[in-house]
Design an enzyme around this catalytic site. Structure first.
Site, PDB file in Angstrom:
ATOM      1  N   SER A   8     -12.509  11.625  -9.108  1.00 31.72           N
ATOM      2  CA  SER A   8     -12.732  12.933  -8.470  1.00 31.72           C
ATOM      3  C   SER A   8     -13.869  13.630  -9.207  1.00 31.72           C
ATOM      4  O   SER A   8     -14.085  13.363 -10.402  1.00 31.72           O
ATOM      5  CB  SER A   8     -11.463  13.781  -8.574  1.00 31.72           C
ATOM      6  N   TYR A  57      -4.842  17.229 -13.769  1.00 28.78           N
ATOM      7  CA  TYR A  57      -5.526  16.400 -12.750  1.00 28.78           C
ATOM      8  C   TYR A  57      -6.909  15.997 -13.271  1.00 28.78           C
ATOM      9  O   TYR A  57      -7.274  14.814 -13.228  1.00 28.78           O
ATOM     10  CB  TYR A  57      -5.650  17.190 -11.453  1.00 28.78           C
TER      11      TYR A  57
HETATM   12  P1  NDP Z   1      -3.154  11.558   0.250  1.00 29.14           P
HETATM   13  O1  NDP Z   1      -2.105  12.412  -0.369  1.00 29.14           O
HETATM   14  O2  NDP Z   1      -3.665  11.886   1.611  1.00 29.14           O
HETATM   15  O3  NDP Z   1      -2.681  10.038   0.216  1.00 29.14           O
HETATM   16  C1  NDP Z   1      -2.176   9.534  -1.001  1.00 29.14           C
HETATM   17  C2  NDP Z   1      -1.896   8.061  -0.860  1.00 29.14           C
HETATM   18  O4  NDP Z   1      -1.426   7.593  -2.128  1.00 29.14           O
HETATM   19  C3  NDP Z   1      -0.834   7.752   0.159  1.00 29.14           C
HETATM   20  O5  NDP Z   1      -1.139   6.528   0.781  1.00 29.14           O
HETATM   21  C4  NDP Z   1       0.444   7.645  -0.702  1.00 29.14           C
HETATM   22  O6  NDP Z   1       1.375   6.723  -0.172  1.00 29.14           O
HETATM   23  C5  NDP Z   1      -0.110   7.098  -1.989  1.00 29.14           C
HETATM   24  N1  NDP Z   1       0.710   7.498  -3.138  1.00 29.14           N
HETATM   25  C6  NDP Z   1       0.805   8.719  -3.696  1.00 29.14           C
HETATM   26  N2  NDP Z   1       1.693   8.705  -4.705  1.00 29.14           N
HETATM   27  C7  NDP Z   1       2.164   7.445  -4.778  1.00 29.14           C
HETATM   28  C8  NDP Z   1       3.097   6.778  -5.620  1.00 29.14           C
HETATM   29  N3  NDP Z   1       3.768   7.399  -6.596  1.00 29.14           N
HETATM   30  N4  NDP Z   1       3.328   5.467  -5.397  1.00 29.14           N
HETATM   31  C9  NDP Z   1       2.688   4.823  -4.416  1.00 29.14           C
HETATM   32  N5  NDP Z   1       1.795   5.381  -3.591  1.00 29.14           N
HETATM   33  C10 NDP Z   1       1.540   6.677  -3.782  1.00 29.14           C
HETATM   34  O7  NDP Z   1      -4.357  11.579  -0.811  1.00 29.14           O
HETATM   35  P2  NDP Z   1      -5.939  11.393  -0.626  1.00 29.14           P
HETATM   36  O8  NDP Z   1      -6.225  10.333   0.357  1.00 29.14           O
HETATM   37  O9  NDP Z   1      -6.548  12.727  -0.470  1.00 29.14           O
HETATM   38  O10 NDP Z   1      -6.320  10.895  -2.109  1.00 29.14           O
HETATM   39  C11 NDP Z   1      -6.637   9.564  -2.411  1.00 29.14           C
HETATM   40  C12 NDP Z   1      -7.341   9.546  -3.764  1.00 29.14           C
HETATM   41  O11 NDP Z   1      -8.520  10.355  -3.696  1.00 29.14           O
HETATM   42  C13 NDP Z   1      -6.504  10.117  -4.914  1.00 29.14           C
HETATM   43  O12 NDP Z   1      -6.733   9.367  -6.080  1.00 29.14           O
HETATM   44  C14 NDP Z   1      -7.063  11.533  -5.068  1.00 29.14           C
HETATM   45  O13 NDP Z   1      -6.875  12.032  -6.359  1.00 29.14           O
HETATM   46  C15 NDP Z   1      -8.523  11.273  -4.759  1.00 29.14           C
HETATM   47  N6  NDP Z   1      -9.279  12.463  -4.359  1.00 29.14           N
HETATM   48  C16 NDP Z   1      -8.968  13.182  -3.226  1.00 29.14           C
HETATM   49  C17 NDP Z   1      -9.711  14.292  -2.876  1.00 29.14           C
HETATM   50  C18 NDP Z   1      -9.414  15.129  -1.670  1.00 29.14           C
HETATM   51  O14 NDP Z   1     -10.012  16.223  -1.538  1.00 29.14           O
HETATM   52  N7  NDP Z   1      -8.560  14.688  -0.748  1.00 29.14           N
HETATM   53  C19 NDP Z   1     -10.850  14.724  -3.697  1.00 29.14           C
HETATM   54  C20 NDP Z   1     -11.112  13.892  -4.843  1.00 29.14           C
HETATM   55  C21 NDP Z   1     -10.349  12.802  -5.147  1.00 29.14           C
HETATM   56  P3  NDP Z   1       2.721   7.169   0.636  1.00 29.14           P
HETATM   57  O15 NDP Z   1       2.360   8.296   1.560  1.00 29.14           O
HETATM   58  O16 NDP Z   1       3.118   5.921   1.377  1.00 29.14           O
HETATM   59  O17 NDP Z   1       3.726   7.560  -0.398  1.00 29.14           O
END
Ligand code: NDP
Length: 237
Positions: free
Chosen positions: A132, A146
């Site tokens: 990020s 974070y």
């Molecule tokens: P979402 O919350 O939309 O999706 C998160 C994903 O990660 C889901 O598929 C979820 O699976 C999975 N996940 C979360 N926790 C767990 C866990 N404990 N075990 C297994 N799977 C898990 O997040 P984003 O798509 O927004 O984020 C993806 C990445 O991008 C992250 O690393 C985030 O920090 C990073 N990011 C996002 C930004 C944003 O503005 N959106 C900005 C910068 C970085 P399920 O639903 O099946 O549990």
């Protein structure tokens, strides 16, 4: 572009991870991706992605399970550590339990996956982590844990790039700004403010990140390693 390659993507059931799964599968890769609490969404992503994409359940808070999942892969050319969690906690109310939760998924799971991947990934393989822009700067209060987790994966990436470089394995981190997902929706409480902070006055889309990941995963990314590549609409310009 990725014909014959096998990819493993964490957190592919929603948001950025789902876009990465679709993009890598469309480029010809055989993709296995993980989900945790969203089995229906994962099934829909697998169907939409096509090319035999497969979803497996994995709790990334369990590092032993992460290591076992990677160890059990028959083949691995491209590892994408995408899944992550976000919680706000300013120093006055932060707890060690919140720190542990954040670092378990955002850092420890990444370490567990990379240590196993390094044993099986062939020369020329790819390791890509979704960090990020908060791995470089924290433009709001409450983001210390974070940002600490995303800064950690940025520096781990640089170290691993040195360790694996002689085998032609590239290791990079992609650092998005605000991206429209459940984690940080464009129409959420911070959406308008974050859009205003970008140079392009544009909120990012999951596909913006997926394009960058696919570029790094493909042959065009062969000379890029140890890099932290930003896609943030110019928020950090
Ligand atoms: P979402 O919350 O939309 O999706 C998160 C994903 O990660 C889901 O598929 C979820 O699976 C999975 N996940 C979360 N926790 C767990 C866990 N404990 N075990 C297994 N799977 C898990 O997040 P984003 O798509 O927004 O984020 C993806 C990445 O991008 C992250 O690393 C985030 O920090 C990073 N990011 C996002 C930004 C944003 O503005 N959106 C900005 C910068 C970085 P399920 O639903 O099946 O549990």
């Amino acid at each position: 572009m990725l014909e014959g390659k096998t990819a493993f993507v964490t957190g592919g059931s929603r948001g950025i991870g789902a876009a990465i799964v679709r993009k890598l599968a469309a480029a010809g890769a055989a993709v296995t991706f993980t989900y945790n609490s969203s089995p229906d969404a994962a099934r829909a992503v697998a169907e939409a992605a096509g090319n035999g994409a497969q979803a497996v359940r994995l709790d990334l808070a369990d590092a032993d399970a992460v290591a076992a999942a990677v160890r059990g892969l028959p083949k691995l050319d491209i590892l994408v550590n995408n899944a992550g969690t976000f919680e706000l906690a300013s120093v006055a109310e932060a707890t060690l339990a919140a720190f542990d939760r954040m670092f378990a998924v955002n850092v420890r799971a990444v370490v567990a996956a990379v240590l196993e991947a390094a044993k099986i990934i062939p020369d020329g393989g790819r390791i890509i982590t979704v960090g990020s822009i908060n791995g470089e700067a924290v433009p709001f209060p409450g983001g210390a844990f974070y940002a600490g987790s995303k800064g950690a994966v940025r520096m781990l990436t640089k170290g691993w790039a040195r360790d694996l470089g002689e085998r032609g394995v590239t290791v990079n981190v992609v650092q998005p700004g605000p991206i429209d997902t459940d984690l940080n929706p464009a129409d959420g409480p911070f959406g308008a403010v974050l859009t205003g902070m970008t140079a392009l006055k544009r909120y990012g889309k999951p596909e913006d990140v997926a394009e960058l990941v696919a570029f790094l995963a493909g042959p065009a990314g062969g000379n890029i390693t140890g890099a932290a590549l930003i896609t943030d609409g110019g928020m950090t310009a």
